[in-house]
Design an enzyme around this catalytic site. Structure first.
Site, short mmCIF file in Angstrom:
data_model
loop_
_atom_site.label_atom_id
_atom_site.label_comp_id
_atom_site.label_asym_id
_atom_site.label_seq_id
_atom_site.Cartn_x
_atom_site.Cartn_y
_atom_site.Cartn_z
N VAL A 1 -2.55 3.20 -6.36
CA VAL A 1 -3.51 3.18 -5.25
C VAL A 1 -4.89 2.96 -5.85
O VAL A 1 -5.11 3.17 -7.05
CB VAL A 1 -3.49 4.49 -4.43
CG1 VAL A 1 -2.20 4.63 -3.66
CG2 VAL A 1 -3.72 5.71 -5.31
N SER A 2 -5.83 2.52 -5.02
CA SER A 2 -7.13 2.12 -5.53
C SER A 2 -8.08 3.28 -5.82
O SER A 2 -8.92 3.21 -6.70
CB SER A 2 -7.81 1.16 -4.54
OG SER A 2 -7.04 -0.01 -4.38
#
Length: 207
Positions: free
Chosen positions: A8-9
């Site tokens: 995930v970012s």
């Protein structure tokens, strides 16, 4: 053996890996064999992904991701990774999304990925043709152009040797050579094998 990679970012709590982790486990990946990373998809610096790719065993393991966009920065980067895996006899499987038909351990999955790769190659050829046409037009008007190679033969040899050492820190190597990770992997695979740009560089310096 199935090896998972999840990303995930953001690591500020606004995003979490629960969904990806659950889907990977449901697909048969042992939770202890899931590499989890918090990093933007556009970042070149992804140490967890590097470690995951290095840990995969040729002709034994299959890399599993939830969606295609969890792995590569762009289509070209994704194809380079999967082609490297295929060369080593390592499978690649996508669980959901537009790439869920890709499973390089099956004949149909290999065919689908080959189509992706062919489209990417076609795109590169179009860009190359436009670039050459632009340079030709510029030369006709007395201007010289062309992108200078950031990598040198000496840097290439150093990087190639370093990548064959599993203990090499990629960030430190790039800092030492004053190149980006994108540049490094443009010329060399994660295992230190020469890529197209490396062959071009060598041929230019030998000319």
């Amino acid at each position: 053996m199935l090896i998972g990679y999840a990303r995930v970012s953001k690591s500020d709590g606004s995003q979490n890996l629960d969904l990806q982790r659950d889907e990977l486990i449901k697909a048969g990946v042992d939770k202890k064999r899931i590499y989890e990373e918090y990093a933007s998809g556009k970042r070149e610096d992804r140490p967890v992904l590097d470690n995951c790719l290095k840990a995969l065993r040729p002709k034994e393991d299959t890399l599993v991701v939830w969606k295609l966009d969890r792995l590569g920065r762009n289509l070209r980067h994704l194809i380079e990774i999967v082609q490297d895996l295929e060369t080593q006899g390592i499978g690649f499987q996508v669980l959901t999304g537009k790439g869920s038909c890709i499973d390089t351990t099956t004949a149909s999955g290999k065919m689908i990925f080959a189509i992706f790769a062919a489209l990417s190659e076609y795109e590169r050829e179009l860009i190359s043709e436009r670039t050459k046409a632009g340079l030709k037009a510029a030369r006709a008007r007395g201007r010289k152009g062309g992108r200078k190679f950031i990598m040198t033969r000496t840097k290439l040899n150093i990087a190639r040797t370093a990548l064959k050492d599993p203990d090499t820190n990629i960030n430190e190597l790039c800092k030492e050579l004053r190149i980006t990770r994108y540049t490094l992997y443009r010329y060399l695979s994660p295992e230190g094998e020469l890529r197209e740009y490396a062959h071009k560089l060598i041929s230019m310096e030998n000319a």
